[in-house]
Design a protein around this motif. Structure first.
Motif, PDB file in Angstrom:
ATOM      1  N   THR A  81     -21.069  52.059   0.205  1.00  0.00           N
ATOM      2  CA  THR A  81     -20.101  52.300   1.308  1.00  0.00           C
ATOM      3  C   THR A  81     -18.837  51.316   1.220  1.00  0.00           C
ATOM      4  N   LEU A  82     -18.750  50.451   0.045  1.00  0.00           N
ATOM      5  CA  LEU A  82     -17.679  49.672   0.054  1.00  0.00           C
ATOM      6  C   LEU A  82     -17.504  48.731   0.953  1.00  0.00           C
ATOM      7  N   GLN A  83     -18.318  48.462   1.723  1.00  0.00           N
ATOM      8  CA  GLN A  83     -18.591  47.284   2.798  1.00  0.00           C
ATOM      9  C   GLN A  83     -18.927  45.961   2.201  1.00  0.00           C
ATOM     10  N   LYS A  84     -18.363  44.923   3.058  1.00  0.00           N
ATOM     11  CA  LYS A  84     -18.677  43.513   2.546  1.00  0.00           C
ATOM     12  C   LYS A  84     -19.041  42.912   3.876  1.00  0.00           C
ATOM     13  N   LYS A  85     -19.871  41.817   3.620  1.00  0.00           N
ATOM     14  CA  LYS A  85     -20.141  40.990   4.883  1.00  0.00           C
ATOM     15  C   LYS A  85     -20.397  39.578   4.370  1.00  0.00           C
ATOM     16  N   PHE A  86     -19.885  38.675   5.043  1.00  0.00           N
ATOM     17  CA  PHE A  86     -20.270  37.235   4.853  1.00  0.00           C
ATOM     18  C   PHE A  86     -21.736  36.772   5.175  1.00  0.00           C
ATOM     19  N   ILE A  87     -22.205  35.978   4.029  1.00  0.00           N
ATOM     20  CA  ILE A  87     -23.536  35.754   4.341  1.00  0.00           C
ATOM     21  C   ILE A  87     -23.810  34.410   4.594  1.00  0.00           C
ATOM     22  N   PHE A  88     -23.295  33.508   3.544  1.00  0.00           N
ATOM     23  CA  PHE A  88     -23.552  32.072   3.834  1.00  0.00           C
ATOM     24  C   PHE A  88     -22.371  31.406   2.960  1.00  0.00           C
ATOM     25  N   GLN A  89     -22.400  30.027   3.186  1.00  0.00           N
ATOM     26  CA  GLN A  89     -21.233  29.112   2.266  1.00  0.00           C
ATOM     27  C   GLN A  89     -22.100  27.981   2.123  1.00  0.00           C
ATOM     28  N   ILE A  90     -21.732  27.494   0.835  1.00  0.00           N
ATOM     29  CA  ILE A  90     -21.983  26.117   0.235  1.00  0.00           C
ATOM     30  C   ILE A  90     -20.804  25.354   0.561  1.00  0.00           C
ATOM     31  N   ASP A  91     -20.630  24.143   1.104  1.00  0.00           N
ATOM     32  CA  ASP A  91     -19.558  23.262   1.611  1.00  0.00           C
ATOM     33  C   ASP A  91     -19.088  22.651   0.040  1.00  0.00           C
ATOM     34  N   ILE A  92     -17.811  22.991  -0.199  1.00  0.00           N
ATOM     35  CA  ILE A  92     -17.077  22.469  -1.523  1.00  0.00           C
ATOM     36  C   ILE A  92     -15.922  21.825  -1.554  1.00  0.00           C
ATOM     37  N   ASP A  93     -15.440  20.948  -2.268  1.00  0.00           N
ATOM     38  CA  ASP A  93     -13.969  20.298  -1.965  1.00  0.00           C
ATOM     39  C   ASP A  93     -12.968  21.374  -2.083  1.00  0.00           C
ATOM     40  N   ASP A  94     -11.706  21.106  -1.434  1.00  0.00           N
ATOM     41  CA  ASP A  94     -10.768  22.153  -1.438  1.00  0.00           C
ATOM     42  C   ASP A  94     -10.443  22.282  -2.897  1.00  0.00           C
ATOM     43  N   LYS A  95     -10.595  21.495  -3.697  1.00  0.00           N
ATOM     44  CA  LYS A  95      -9.832  21.158  -4.960  1.00  0.00           C
ATOM     45  C   LYS A  95     -10.902  22.024  -6.157  1.00  0.00           C
ATOM     46  N   VAL A  96     -11.784  22.652  -5.684  1.00  0.00           N
ATOM     47  CA  VAL A  96     -12.662  23.274  -6.530  1.00  0.00           C
ATOM     48  C   VAL A  96     -13.036  24.767  -6.161  1.00  0.00           C
ATOM     49  N   ARG A  97     -13.607  25.456  -7.269  1.00  0.00           N
ATOM     50  CA  ARG A  97     -13.930  27.004  -6.663  1.00  0.00           C
ATOM     51  C   ARG A  97     -15.319  27.243  -7.474  1.00  0.00           C
ATOM     52  N   PHE A  98     -16.001  28.199  -7.101  1.00  0.00           N
ATOM     53  CA  PHE A  98     -17.144  28.297  -7.924  1.00  0.00           C
ATOM     54  C   PHE A  98     -17.206  28.929  -8.948  1.00  0.00           C
ATOM     55  N   ASN A  99     -17.926  28.887 -10.133  1.00  0.00           N
ATOM     56  CA  ASN A  99     -17.888  29.432 -11.214  1.00  0.00           C
ATOM     57  C   ASN A  99     -19.164  30.203 -11.621  1.00  0.00           C
ATOM     58  N   ASP A 100     -19.863  30.146 -12.769  1.00  0.00           N
ATOM     59  CA  ASP A 100     -20.983  30.762 -13.044  1.00  0.00           C
ATOM     60  C   ASP A 100     -22.230  30.424 -12.328  1.00  0.00           C
ATOM     61  N   GLY A 112     -22.454  26.751 -10.226  1.00  0.00           N
ATOM     62  CA  GLY A 112     -21.739  25.441 -10.654  1.00  0.00           C
ATOM     63  C   GLY A 112     -20.511  25.645 -10.017  1.00  0.00           C
ATOM     64  N   THR A 113     -19.488  24.487 -10.110  1.00  0.00           N
ATOM     65  CA  THR A 113     -17.980  24.507  -9.622  1.00  0.00           C
ATOM     66  C   THR A 113     -17.070  23.907 -10.854  1.00  0.00           C
ATOM     67  N   MET A 114     -15.970  24.089 -10.466  1.00  0.00           N
ATOM     68  CA  MET A 114     -15.180  23.577 -11.469  1.00  0.00           C
ATOM     69  C   MET A 114     -13.709  23.239 -10.698  1.00  0.00           C
ATOM     70  N   GLY A 115     -12.733  22.473 -11.250  1.00  0.00           N
ATOM     71  CA  GLY A 115     -11.193  22.093 -10.518  1.00  0.00           C
ATOM     72  C   GLY A 115     -10.601  23.602 -10.338  1.00  0.00           C
ATOM     73  N   TYR A 116      -9.843  23.713  -9.125  1.00  0.00           N
ATOM     74  CA  TYR A 116      -8.916  24.805  -9.055  1.00  0.00           C
ATOM     75  C   TYR A 116      -8.197  24.321  -7.890  1.00  0.00           C
ATOM     76  N   PRO A 117      -6.766  24.652  -7.965  1.00  0.00           N
ATOM     77  CA  PRO A 117      -6.434  25.319  -9.240  1.00  0.00           C
ATOM     78  C   PRO A 117      -6.200  24.593 -10.543  1.00  0.00           C
ATOM     79  N   GLU A 118      -6.510  23.542 -10.830  1.00  0.00           N
ATOM     80  CA  GLU A 118      -6.394  22.511 -11.714  1.00  0.00           C
ATOM     81  C   GLU A 118      -7.768  22.329 -11.993  1.00  0.00           C
ATOM     82  N   VAL A 119      -7.966  22.218 -13.407  1.00  0.00           N
ATOM     83  CA  VAL A 119      -9.207  21.536 -14.019  1.00  0.00           C
ATOM     84  C   VAL A 119      -9.003  20.089 -13.975  1.00  0.00           C
TER      85      VAL A 119
END
Length: 272
Positions: A81-100, A112-119
């Motif tokens: 259907t090309l629909q999306k819905k929010f399921i859950f979140q893991i609280d992470i620092d503003d300075k990181v994003r999820f990765n693999d 895992g997480t890594m620095g974002y927008p800067e490593v």
């Protein structure tokens, strides 16, 4: 080996290929475009859904349904259907994003997480999420990347890219906890280990960022078995289909003549 460019959408960073072996579909992401892709190898149908933040990895749910991890949360996407819905979140620092990420056989989501927008050094972690609860299982990583389980699920292989090594952890399926065992592989060339997958013989296939290749390794003795070259510098991840052929994602580089980076490749290792 036959090599073909399946898709090139001018993406800066393609990542996270995962093949649904039950239904014969491929999924992958364009992290910085916030896009999640669905690809049907039989019909060549290509679909995409856009989220509202960098999207890093995909977990299979059911036919044409997946869970996608983005900085702003984990979303279920239905490509029927090309629909999306929010399921859950893991609280992470503003300075990181999820990765693999990867799912264990009991259904835990590991990511895992890594620095974002800067490593930034040692700002990353590896989380385990199960039944509404999450915990940190690996700390002080810089670029948390490739994850793979041994065939008996007793070992979790993990890459923190700047170390240029693959770490081996004892994995407890009952609790989801890990215990560091050893470093089993070290890359000594130009490439740094990024995403990886494991084959039916227990050998690891590692995408080499900066190395223009995917390499196969024996985790039992740390020896490199073979190298598959690609026409772009930054190779990000790989996965096998049902015919034991490889899908490979890549990213752009700062090299002037890098016109093929950011594409999705198919490496035909076995004739059908």
């Amino acid at each position: 080996m036959n090599q073909s460019l399946i898709f090139h959408g001018n993406s800066e960073l393609l990542e996270g290929p995962i093949f649904d072996k039950q239904y014969n579909y491929l999924y992958f992401v364009s992290i910085l475009d916030y896009l999640v892709y669905f690809y049907n190898p039989q019909t060549k149908e290509l679909l995409s859904v856009k989220l509202d933040s960098p999207v890093s990895c995909i977990y299979l749910l059911e036919n044409k349904k997946i869970l996608a991890a983005s900085k702003n949360g984990f979303f279920e996407i239905d490509f029927n259907t090309l629909q999306k819905k929010f399921i859950f979140q893991i609280d992470i620092d503003d300075k990181v994003r999820f990765n693999d990420g990867i799912k264990d056989i009991n259904g835990r989501y590991i990511i895992g997480t890594m620095g974002y927008p800067e490593v930034k050094d040692n700002i990353g972690k590896v989380f385990s999420y199960d039944k509404g609860q999450y915990k940190t299982i690996i700390k002080n990583t810089t670029i948390s990347n490739g994850l793979a389980f041994s065939s008996d699920n007793k070992w979790l292989y993990f890459i923190d890219t700047p170390t240029k090594k693959v770490a081996k952890y004892m994995y407890d399926l009952t609790t989801g906890n890990v215990k560091f065992d050893s470093y089993i592989i070290e890359l000594l060339g130009a490439g740094s280990p990024d995403g990886m997958c494991i084959d039916t013989n227990g050998m690891l296939w590692i995408a080499e960022w900066g190395g223009s290749c995917v390499t196969q390794w024996n985790p039992n003795n740390g020896k490199r078995l073979q190298q598959l070259d690609l026409p772009c510098k930054n190779v990000t991840s790989c996965c096998f289909d049902n015919n034991l052929n490889l899908y490979v994602t890549t990213a752009k580089s700062e090299t002037d003549n890098d016109i093929y980076g950011g594409g999705l490749y198919y490496l035909e290792l076995n004739k059908i």
